[in-house]
Design an enzyme around this catalytic site. Structure first.
Site, PDB file in Angstrom:
ATOM      1  N   SER A 179      -5.114  22.310   7.423  1.00  0.00           N
ATOM      2  CA  SER A 179      -4.970  23.464   8.211  1.00  0.00           C
ATOM      3  C   SER A 179      -6.108  24.213   7.852  1.00  0.00           C
ATOM      4  CB  SER A 179      -3.778  24.114   7.375  1.00  0.00           C
ATOM      5  OG  SER A 179      -3.895  24.583   6.071  1.00  0.00           O
ATOM      6  N   ASP A 188      -4.540  20.846  11.667  1.00  0.00           N
ATOM      7  CA  ASP A 188      -3.413  21.436  12.122  1.00  0.00           C
ATOM      8  C   ASP A 188      -3.249  22.952  12.612  1.00  0.00           C
ATOM      9  OD1 ASP A 188      -0.369  21.284  11.629  1.00  0.00           O
ATOM     10  OD2 ASP A 188      -0.346  21.787   9.807  1.00  0.00           O
ATOM     11  N   HIS A 189      -2.225  23.408  13.191  1.00  0.00           N
ATOM     12  CA  HIS A 189      -2.012  24.608  13.472  1.00  0.00           C
ATOM     13  C   HIS A 189      -3.216  25.496  13.798  1.00  0.00           C
ATOM     14  CE1 HIS A 189       2.389  24.655  13.774  1.00  0.00           C
ATOM     15  NE2 HIS A 189       2.352  23.925  12.763  1.00  0.00           N
ATOM     16  N   GLU A 239       1.557  23.066  20.890  1.00  0.00           N
ATOM     17  CA  GLU A 239       2.801  23.568  20.434  1.00  0.00           C
ATOM     18  C   GLU A 239       3.208  24.450  21.602  1.00  0.00           C
ATOM     19  OE1 GLU A 239       5.279  25.492  16.777  1.00  0.00           O
ATOM     20  OE2 GLU A 239       3.446  24.649  16.327  1.00  0.00           O
ATOM     21  N   GLU A 288       4.367  29.121   6.847  1.00  0.00           N
ATOM     22  CA  GLU A 288       3.341  28.337   6.130  1.00  0.00           C
ATOM     23  C   GLU A 288       1.944  28.673   6.389  1.00  0.00           C
ATOM     24  OE1 GLU A 288       3.043  23.659   6.871  1.00  0.00           O
ATOM     25  OE2 GLU A 288       2.340  24.880   8.691  1.00  0.00           O
ATOM     26  N   HIS A 298       9.442  25.821   9.245  1.00  0.00           N
ATOM     27  CA  HIS A 298       8.529  25.463   8.161  1.00  0.00           C
ATOM     28  C   HIS A 298       9.320  25.842   6.797  1.00  0.00           C
ATOM     29  CE1 HIS A 298       4.893  26.127  10.925  1.00  0.00           C
ATOM     30  NE2 HIS A 298       4.947  24.593  10.896  1.00  0.00           N
ATOM     31  N   HIS A 342       7.505  19.195  13.968  1.00  0.00           N
ATOM     32  CA  HIS A 342       6.971  20.190  12.781  1.00  0.00           C
ATOM     33  C   HIS A 342       8.018  20.806  11.939  1.00  0.00           C
ATOM     34  CE1 HIS A 342       2.759  21.596  14.763  1.00  0.00           C
ATOM     35  NE2 HIS A 342       2.914  20.190  14.906  1.00  0.00           N
ATOM     36  N   GLY A 343       7.835  21.178  10.901  1.00  0.00           N
ATOM     37  CA  GLY A 343       8.758  21.775   9.933  1.00  0.00           C
ATOM     38  C   GLY A 343       9.563  20.610   9.361  1.00  0.00           C
ATOM     39  N   GLY A 344       9.182  19.602   9.246  1.00  0.00           N
ATOM     40  CA  GLY A 344       9.804  18.210   8.767  1.00  0.00           C
ATOM     41  C   GLY A 344      10.445  18.143   7.234  1.00  0.00           C
ATOM     42  N   SER A 345       9.928  19.080   6.468  1.00  0.00           N
ATOM     43  CA  SER A 345      10.499  19.244   5.080  1.00  0.00           C
ATOM     44  C   SER A 345      11.737  19.666   5.064  1.00  0.00           C
ATOM     45  CB  SER A 345       9.420  20.126   4.166  1.00  0.00           C
ATOM     46  OG  SER A 345       7.985  19.594   4.007  1.00  0.00           O
ATOM     47  N   ASN A 385       4.958  16.195  10.892  1.00  0.00           N
ATOM     48  CA  ASN A 385       4.256  17.059   9.886  1.00  0.00           C
ATOM     49  C   ASN A 385       5.158  17.077   8.632  1.00  0.00           C
ATOM     50  OD1 ASN A 385       2.569  17.407  11.969  1.00  0.00           O
ATOM     51  ND2 ASN A 385       2.292  19.822  11.552  1.00  0.00           N
ATOM     52  N   LEU A 386       4.362  16.851   7.433  1.00  0.00           N
ATOM     53  CA  LEU A 386       4.929  16.978   6.194  1.00  0.00           C
ATOM     54  C   LEU A 386       4.153  17.701   5.283  1.00  0.00           C
ATOM     55  CD1 LEU A 386       7.686  15.944   5.093  1.00  0.00           C
ATOM     56  CD2 LEU A 386       6.688  13.857   4.025  1.00  0.00           C
ATOM     57  N   ASP A 387       4.468  18.880   4.517  1.00  0.00           N
ATOM     58  CA  ASP A 387       3.573  19.701   3.837  1.00  0.00           C
ATOM     59  C   ASP A 387       4.331  20.349   2.396  1.00  0.00           C
ATOM     60  OD1 ASP A 387       1.386  21.112   2.809  1.00  0.00           O
ATOM     61  OD2 ASP A 387       1.593  22.624   4.166  1.00  0.00           O
TER      62      ASP A 387
END
Length: 363
Positions: free
Chosen positions: A64, A113-114, A178, A186, A230, A269-272, A291-293
Protein backbone atom coordinates in the site's frame (compact mmCIF):
# COMPACT_ATOMS: atom_id res chain seq x y z
CA UNK A 1 -4.90 -29.35 -10.09
CA UNK A 2 -1.31 -30.10 -10.95
CA UNK A 3 1.33 -28.81 -13.25
CA UNK A 4 0.23 -25.19 -13.54
CA UNK A 5 3.83 -24.10 -14.00
CA UNK A 6 4.31 -26.56 -16.84
CA UNK A 7 0.85 -26.10 -18.38
CA UNK A 8 1.09 -22.31 -18.56
CA UNK A 9 4.87 -22.26 -19.05
CA UNK A 10 5.32 -19.91 -16.09
CA UNK A 11 8.78 -19.35 -14.68
CA UNK A 12 9.45 -18.95 -10.95
CA UNK A 13 9.74 -15.33 -9.87
CA UNK A 14 7.82 -12.16 -10.65
CA UNK A 15 5.62 -12.53 -13.76
CA UNK A 16 4.23 -9.92 -16.15
CA UNK A 17 1.87 -9.24 -19.02
CA UNK A 18 0.55 -12.31 -20.80
CA UNK A 19 1.74 -14.57 -17.98
CA UNK A 20 -0.39 -12.64 -15.48
CA UNK A 21 -3.36 -12.86 -17.84
CA UNK A 22 -2.85 -16.60 -18.34
CA UNK A 23 -2.60 -17.16 -14.59
CA UNK A 24 -5.78 -15.22 -13.84
CA UNK A 25 -7.65 -16.94 -16.67
CA UNK A 26 -6.56 -20.31 -15.33
CA UNK A 27 -7.59 -19.38 -11.78
CA UNK A 28 -11.02 -18.20 -12.93
CA UNK A 29 -11.58 -21.32 -15.02
CA UNK A 30 -10.45 -23.70 -12.27
CA UNK A 31 -12.19 -22.04 -9.31
CA UNK A 32 -9.38 -20.64 -7.22
CA UNK A 33 -8.13 -17.21 -6.21
CA UNK A 34 -4.77 -15.91 -5.08
CA UNK A 35 -4.38 -14.13 -1.76
CA UNK A 36 -2.89 -10.65 -2.14
CA UNK A 37 -0.58 -10.12 0.82
CA UNK A 38 0.20 -6.60 1.97
CA UNK A 39 3.84 -6.38 3.00
CA UNK A 40 5.67 -3.62 4.86
CA UNK A 41 9.14 -5.15 5.15
CA UNK A 42 11.43 -7.85 3.80
CA UNK A 43 10.35 -9.93 6.79
CA UNK A 44 6.64 -9.92 5.92
CA UNK A 45 7.44 -10.51 2.24
CA UNK A 46 9.59 -13.52 3.13
CA UNK A 47 6.79 -14.97 5.28
CA UNK A 48 4.35 -14.74 2.36
CA UNK A 49 6.79 -16.28 -0.11
CA UNK A 50 7.61 -19.11 2.27
CA UNK A 51 3.92 -19.93 2.74
CA UNK A 52 3.26 -20.01 -1.00
CA UNK A 53 6.31 -22.18 -1.68
CA UNK A 54 5.28 -24.66 1.01
CA UNK A 55 1.72 -24.80 -0.35
CA UNK A 56 2.87 -25.05 -3.99
CA UNK A 57 0.88 -22.04 -5.06
CA UNK A 58 1.40 -18.75 -6.88
CA UNK A 59 0.85 -15.63 -4.78
CA UNK A 60 0.27 -11.90 -5.08
CA UNK A 61 2.47 -9.62 -3.00
CA UNK A 62 1.54 -5.96 -2.74
CA UNK A 63 2.41 -2.74 -0.97
CA UNK A 64 0.00 0.00 0.00
CA UNK A 65 1.10 3.62 -0.12
CA UNK A 66 1.64 3.67 3.65
CA UNK A 67 3.30 0.26 3.58
CA UNK A 68 5.64 1.40 0.83
CA UNK A 69 6.59 4.53 2.79
CA UNK A 70 7.33 2.33 5.80
CA UNK A 71 9.46 0.01 3.65
CA UNK A 72 11.61 3.02 2.70
CA UNK A 73 11.88 4.18 6.32
CA UNK A 74 9.85 6.52 8.49
CA UNK A 75 12.69 9.04 8.42
CA UNK A 76 12.11 9.86 4.73
CA UNK A 77 9.78 12.72 3.81
CA UNK A 78 6.61 11.74 1.98
CA UNK A 79 5.09 14.95 0.68
CA UNK A 80 1.57 15.08 -0.73
CA UNK A 81 2.95 16.54 -3.96
CA UNK A 82 5.60 13.89 -4.75
CA UNK A 83 5.14 10.98 -2.31
CA UNK A 84 8.92 10.53 -2.26
CA UNK A 85 9.04 7.86 0.45
CA UNK A 86 6.10 5.92 -0.98
CA UNK A 87 7.64 5.83 -4.45
CA UNK A 88 11.10 4.94 -3.15
CA UNK A 89 9.74 2.28 -0.78
CA UNK A 90 7.58 0.63 -3.44
CA UNK A 91 10.53 0.51 -5.83
CA UNK A 92 12.80 -0.88 -3.11
CA UNK A 93 10.23 -3.54 -2.21
CA UNK A 94 9.86 -4.43 -5.89
CA UNK A 95 13.59 -4.95 -6.35
CA UNK A 96 13.82 -7.00 -3.15
CA UNK A 97 10.90 -9.25 -4.13
CA UNK A 98 12.18 -9.59 -7.70
CA UNK A 99 15.59 -10.70 -6.41
CA UNK A 100 14.43 -13.34 -3.94
CA UNK A 101 11.19 -14.66 -5.51
CA UNK A 102 12.90 -17.01 -8.02
CA UNK A 103 14.58 -18.81 -5.12
CA UNK A 104 11.16 -19.80 -3.76
CA UNK A 105 10.29 -21.55 -7.03
CA UNK A 106 6.83 -20.00 -7.48
CA UNK A 107 5.24 -17.38 -9.76
CA UNK A 108 4.64 -14.06 -8.02
CA UNK A 109 2.41 -11.19 -9.10
CA UNK A 110 3.97 -7.95 -7.83
CA UNK A 111 1.19 -5.47 -7.14
CA UNK A 112 0.45 -2.15 -5.44
CA UNK A 113 -2.70 -1.50 -3.43
CA UNK A 114 -5.37 1.24 -3.13
CA UNK A 115 -4.23 4.42 -4.86
CA UNK A 116 -6.87 7.07 -4.14
CA UNK A 117 -7.09 10.37 -6.03
CA UNK A 118 -4.93 12.20 -3.50
CA UNK A 119 -2.26 9.50 -3.90
CA UNK A 120 -1.96 9.66 -7.69
CA UNK A 121 1.56 11.18 -7.44
CA UNK A 122 2.57 7.84 -5.95
CA UNK A 123 1.18 5.93 -8.95
CA UNK A 124 2.73 8.44 -11.36
CA UNK A 125 6.14 7.94 -9.75
CA UNK A 126 5.91 4.17 -9.94
CA UNK A 127 4.78 4.26 -13.57
CA UNK A 128 7.72 6.52 -14.39
CA UNK A 129 9.99 3.81 -13.03
CA UNK A 130 7.99 1.07 -14.80
CA UNK A 131 8.51 2.83 -18.13
CA UNK A 132 12.20 3.39 -17.49
CA UNK A 133 12.63 -0.26 -16.49
CA UNK A 134 10.57 -1.45 -19.47
CA UNK A 135 12.74 0.50 -21.88
CA UNK A 136 15.83 -1.19 -20.45
CA UNK A 137 14.56 -4.72 -19.73
CA UNK A 138 11.40 -5.26 -21.78
CA UNK A 139 9.16 -5.68 -18.72
CA UNK A 140 7.76 -3.17 -16.23
CA UNK A 141 9.13 -3.23 -12.70
CA UNK A 142 5.72 -4.12 -11.25
CA UNK A 143 3.31 -6.72 -12.58
CA UNK A 144 0.31 -4.57 -11.77
CA UNK A 145 -1.07 -1.57 -9.92
CA UNK A 146 -4.36 -0.57 -8.37
CA UNK A 147 -6.13 2.73 -8.86
CA UNK A 148 -8.97 3.37 -6.42
CA UNK A 149 -11.21 6.27 -7.38
CA UNK A 150 -14.30 4.73 -5.81
CA UNK A 151 -14.94 7.91 -3.81
CA UNK A 152 -15.19 9.96 -7.03
CA UNK A 153 -18.10 10.01 -9.49
CA UNK A 154 -18.52 6.91 -11.63
CA UNK A 155 -17.71 8.94 -14.74
CA UNK A 156 -14.49 10.38 -13.32
CA UNK A 157 -13.51 6.99 -11.93
CA UNK A 158 -13.88 5.27 -15.29
CA UNK A 159 -12.25 7.95 -17.43
CA UNK A 160 -9.26 8.49 -15.13
CA UNK A 161 -8.76 4.73 -14.84
CA UNK A 162 -8.93 4.42 -18.63
CA UNK A 163 -6.22 7.08 -18.94
CA UNK A 164 -3.90 5.12 -16.67
CA UNK A 165 -4.72 1.81 -18.35
CA UNK A 166 -3.82 3.37 -21.70
CA UNK A 167 -0.45 4.35 -20.23
CA UNK A 168 0.12 0.85 -18.86
CA UNK A 169 -1.07 -0.96 -22.00
CA UNK A 170 2.19 -0.82 -24.02
CA UNK A 171 3.90 -2.63 -21.14
CA UNK A 172 1.05 -5.19 -20.91
CA UNK A 173 0.77 -4.15 -17.29
CA UNK A 174 -2.29 -5.17 -15.30
CA UNK A 175 -4.46 -2.49 -13.68
CA UNK A 176 -7.01 -3.12 -10.93
CA UNK A 177 -9.73 -0.57 -10.26
CA UNK A 178 -12.42 -0.22 -7.62
CA UNK A 179 -16.07 0.68 -8.03
CA UNK A 180 -18.24 0.81 -4.94
CA UNK A 181 -16.64 1.78 -1.66
CA UNK A 182 -15.05 -0.74 0.69
CA UNK A 183 -16.15 0.20 4.18
CA UNK A 184 -14.16 0.27 7.39
CA UNK A 185 -10.67 1.69 7.86
CA UNK A 186 -7.31 0.64 6.44
CA UNK A 187 -3.95 2.35 6.17
CA UNK A 188 -5.35 5.84 6.82
CA UNK A 189 -8.34 5.49 4.46
CA UNK A 190 -11.45 5.68 6.64
CA UNK A 191 -14.86 4.72 5.24
CA UNK A 192 -16.44 3.63 8.51
CA UNK A 193 -19.32 6.11 8.18
CA UNK A 194 -20.05 5.59 4.48
CA UNK A 195 -23.66 5.19 3.35
CA UNK A 196 -24.50 1.47 3.27
CA UNK A 197 -25.85 1.65 -0.30
CA UNK A 198 -22.40 2.72 -1.52
CA UNK A 199 -21.02 -0.67 -0.47
CA UNK A 200 -22.96 -2.45 -3.25
CA UNK A 201 -21.99 -1.96 -6.90
CA UNK A 202 -24.65 -1.99 -9.62
CA UNK A 203 -24.34 -4.23 -12.73
CA UNK A 204 -24.74 -1.23 -15.05
CA UNK A 205 -21.57 0.24 -13.57
CA UNK A 206 -19.67 -3.01 -14.11
CA UNK A 207 -20.69 -3.03 -17.77
CA UNK A 208 -19.75 0.65 -18.19
CA UNK A 209 -16.29 -0.12 -16.81
CA UNK A 210 -15.83 -3.25 -18.88
CA UNK A 211 -16.96 -1.56 -22.08
CA UNK A 212 -14.67 1.45 -21.62
CA UNK A 213 -11.54 -0.27 -20.31
CA UNK A 214 -11.68 -3.04 -22.92
CA UNK A 215 -10.98 -0.38 -25.53
CA UNK A 216 -7.57 0.25 -23.93
CA UNK A 217 -6.37 -3.17 -22.81
CA UNK A 218 -7.53 -6.64 -21.70
CA UNK A 219 -5.27 -6.44 -18.63
CA UNK A 220 -7.67 -5.19 -15.95
CA UNK A 221 -9.75 -6.38 -13.02
CA UNK A 222 -12.57 -4.85 -11.01
CA UNK A 223 -12.88 -4.66 -7.23
CA UNK A 224 -16.67 -4.45 -7.02
CA UNK A 225 -18.46 -3.68 -3.78
CA UNK A 226 -20.74 -6.37 -2.37
CA UNK A 227 -20.73 -5.17 1.25
CA UNK A 228 -16.97 -5.50 1.74
CA UNK A 229 -15.40 -3.90 4.81
CA UNK A 230 -11.73 -3.48 5.72
CA UNK A 231 -10.76 -4.88 9.08
CA UNK A 232 -12.36 -7.46 11.37
CA UNK A 233 -15.69 -6.67 13.03
CA UNK A 234 -18.17 -8.41 15.31
CA UNK A 235 -19.96 -11.27 13.49
CA UNK A 236 -23.23 -10.06 11.97
CA UNK A 237 -22.08 -6.46 11.54
CA UNK A 238 -20.89 -7.01 7.95
CA UNK A 239 -23.47 -8.07 5.34
CA UNK A 240 -21.64 -9.61 2.40
CA UNK A 241 -23.55 -10.57 -0.74
CA UNK A 242 -21.01 -12.27 -3.03
CA UNK A 243 -23.88 -13.65 -5.12
CA UNK A 244 -24.17 -10.15 -6.60
CA UNK A 245 -20.99 -10.90 -8.56
CA UNK A 246 -22.85 -13.65 -10.38
CA UNK A 247 -25.49 -11.12 -11.46
CA UNK A 248 -22.75 -8.79 -12.68
CA UNK A 249 -21.20 -11.57 -14.75
CA UNK A 250 -24.56 -12.48 -16.28
CA UNK A 251 -25.26 -8.83 -17.14
CA UNK A 252 -21.89 -8.35 -18.87
CA UNK A 253 -22.16 -11.70 -20.62
CA UNK A 254 -25.56 -10.73 -22.05
CA UNK A 255 -24.27 -7.35 -23.20
CA UNK A 256 -21.32 -9.00 -24.91
CA UNK A 257 -23.29 -11.89 -26.34
CA UNK A 258 -20.50 -14.04 -24.95
CA UNK A 259 -20.40 -17.77 -24.26
CA UNK A 260 -18.06 -17.10 -21.33
CA UNK A 261 -20.02 -17.41 -18.08
CA UNK A 262 -17.48 -15.22 -16.28
CA UNK A 263 -16.12 -12.54 -18.62
CA UNK A 264 -15.03 -10.23 -15.77
CA UNK A 265 -12.01 -10.62 -13.48
CA UNK A 266 -13.23 -9.66 -10.01
CA UNK A 267 -11.28 -8.82 -6.84
CA UNK A 268 -12.46 -9.36 -3.24
CA UNK A 269 -11.40 -6.52 -0.94
CA UNK A 270 -11.81 -6.51 2.83
CA UNK A 271 -11.28 -10.26 3.10
CA UNK A 272 -10.14 -10.44 6.73
CA UNK A 273 -12.81 -11.94 8.97
CA UNK A 274 -14.93 -13.37 6.12
CA UNK A 275 -16.09 -16.99 6.16
CA UNK A 276 -14.72 -19.70 3.91
CA UNK A 277 -18.17 -20.05 2.33
CA UNK A 278 -18.20 -16.32 1.50
CA UNK A 279 -14.75 -16.56 -0.05
CA UNK A 280 -15.61 -19.61 -2.13
CA UNK A 281 -18.95 -18.23 -3.27
CA UNK A 282 -17.20 -15.08 -4.51
CA UNK A 283 -14.49 -17.17 -6.19
CA UNK A 284 -17.14 -19.23 -7.98
CA UNK A 285 -18.35 -15.99 -9.60
CA UNK A 286 -14.98 -14.95 -10.99
CA UNK A 287 -12.93 -13.56 -8.10
CA UNK A 288 -9.28 -14.27 -8.85
CA UNK A 289 -7.66 -12.13 -6.12
CA UNK A 290 -8.53 -11.72 -2.45
CA UNK A 291 -6.91 -8.99 -0.38
CA UNK A 292 -5.76 -10.06 3.05
CA UNK A 293 -4.11 -7.65 5.45
CA UNK A 294 -5.74 -7.21 8.87
CA UNK A 295 -5.68 -10.92 9.74
CA UNK A 296 -2.03 -11.10 8.75
CA UNK A 297 -1.06 -8.09 10.85
CA UNK A 298 -2.65 -9.90 13.78
CA UNK A 299 -0.95 -13.20 12.94
CA UNK A 300 2.48 -11.57 12.74
CA UNK A 301 1.92 -9.83 16.07
CA UNK A 302 0.74 -13.00 17.80
CA UNK A 303 4.02 -14.82 17.15
CA UNK A 304 6.08 -11.98 18.60
CA UNK A 305 3.65 -11.40 21.47
CA UNK A 306 3.74 -15.03 22.53
CA UNK A 307 7.53 -15.16 22.34
CA UNK A 308 7.89 -12.00 24.42
CA UNK A 309 5.39 -13.24 26.99
CA UNK A 310 7.07 -16.63 27.33
CA UNK A 311 10.57 -15.14 27.61
CA UNK A 312 9.88 -11.92 29.50
CA UNK A 313 12.32 -12.72 32.31
CA UNK A 314 15.11 -13.06 29.74
CA UNK A 315 14.28 -9.73 28.10
CA UNK A 316 14.43 -7.32 31.01
CA UNK A 317 18.20 -7.04 31.07
CA UNK A 318 21.11 -8.01 28.84
CA UNK A 319 22.62 -10.16 31.59
CA UNK A 320 20.79 -12.06 34.30
CA UNK A 321 17.81 -14.39 34.02
CA UNK A 322 16.11 -17.26 35.93
CA UNK A 323 19.06 -19.49 35.07
CA UNK A 324 21.56 -17.27 36.88
CA UNK A 325 22.55 -13.67 37.63
CA UNK A 326 25.51 -13.86 35.25
CA UNK A 327 23.75 -15.57 32.37
CA UNK A 328 23.69 -13.50 29.13
CA UNK A 329 20.39 -13.05 27.24
CA UNK A 330 21.69 -12.24 23.77
CA UNK A 331 20.27 -15.39 22.20
CA UNK A 332 16.83 -14.38 23.46
CA UNK A 333 16.76 -10.75 22.36
CA UNK A 334 18.49 -11.16 19.01
CA UNK A 335 15.89 -9.70 16.58
CA UNK A 336 16.45 -12.63 14.24
CA UNK A 337 14.90 -14.84 16.91
CA UNK A 338 11.77 -12.91 17.82
CA UNK A 339 11.10 -11.45 14.36
CA UNK A 340 11.23 -14.99 13.01
CA UNK A 341 8.42 -15.96 15.39
CA UNK A 342 6.22 -13.35 13.73
CA UNK A 343 7.18 -14.65 10.30
CA UNK A 344 6.22 -18.18 11.30
CA UNK A 345 2.75 -17.28 12.55
CA UNK A 346 2.12 -15.03 9.54
CA UNK A 347 3.35 -17.80 7.23
CA UNK A 348 0.93 -20.24 8.83
CA UNK A 349 -1.99 -17.81 8.43
CA UNK A 350 -1.18 -17.28 4.75
CA UNK A 351 -1.19 -21.07 4.38
CA UNK A 352 -4.75 -21.16 5.71
CA UNK A 353 -5.79 -18.54 3.13
CA UNK A 354 -4.22 -20.56 0.31
CA UNK A 355 -6.35 -23.53 1.36
CA UNK A 356 -9.48 -21.41 1.81
CA UNK A 357 -9.13 -19.93 -1.67
CA UNK A 358 -8.48 -23.35 -3.30
CA UNK A 359 -5.02 -22.19 -4.45
CA UNK A 360 -2.90 -24.65 -2.45
CA UNK A 361 -1.43 -27.37 -4.64
CA UNK A 362 -2.15 -25.55 -7.91
CA UNK A 363 1.50 -25.85 -8.92
Amino acid sequence: MTGLLKELNLKPGVIYGDDVLKLFQYAKAHGFALPAINVTSSSTAAAALEAARNAKSPIIIQTSQGGAAYFAGKGIKDSAEKREASVAGAIAAAHYIRSVAPHYGIPVVLHTDHCAKKLLPWLDGMLDEDERFFKEHGTPLFSSHMIDLSEESVEENIETTAKYLKRAAPMKQWLEMEIGITGGEEDGVNNEDVDNNSLYTQPEDIWAIYERLSKESPYFSIAAGFGNVHGVYKPGNVKLHPELLGKHQAFVREKLGSKDDKPVFFVFHGGSGSSVDEFRTAISFGVIKVNLDTDLQWAYTVGIRDYMTANIDYLKTQVGNPEGADKPNKKKYDPRVWVRKGEETMRDRVAVALEDFNAAGSL
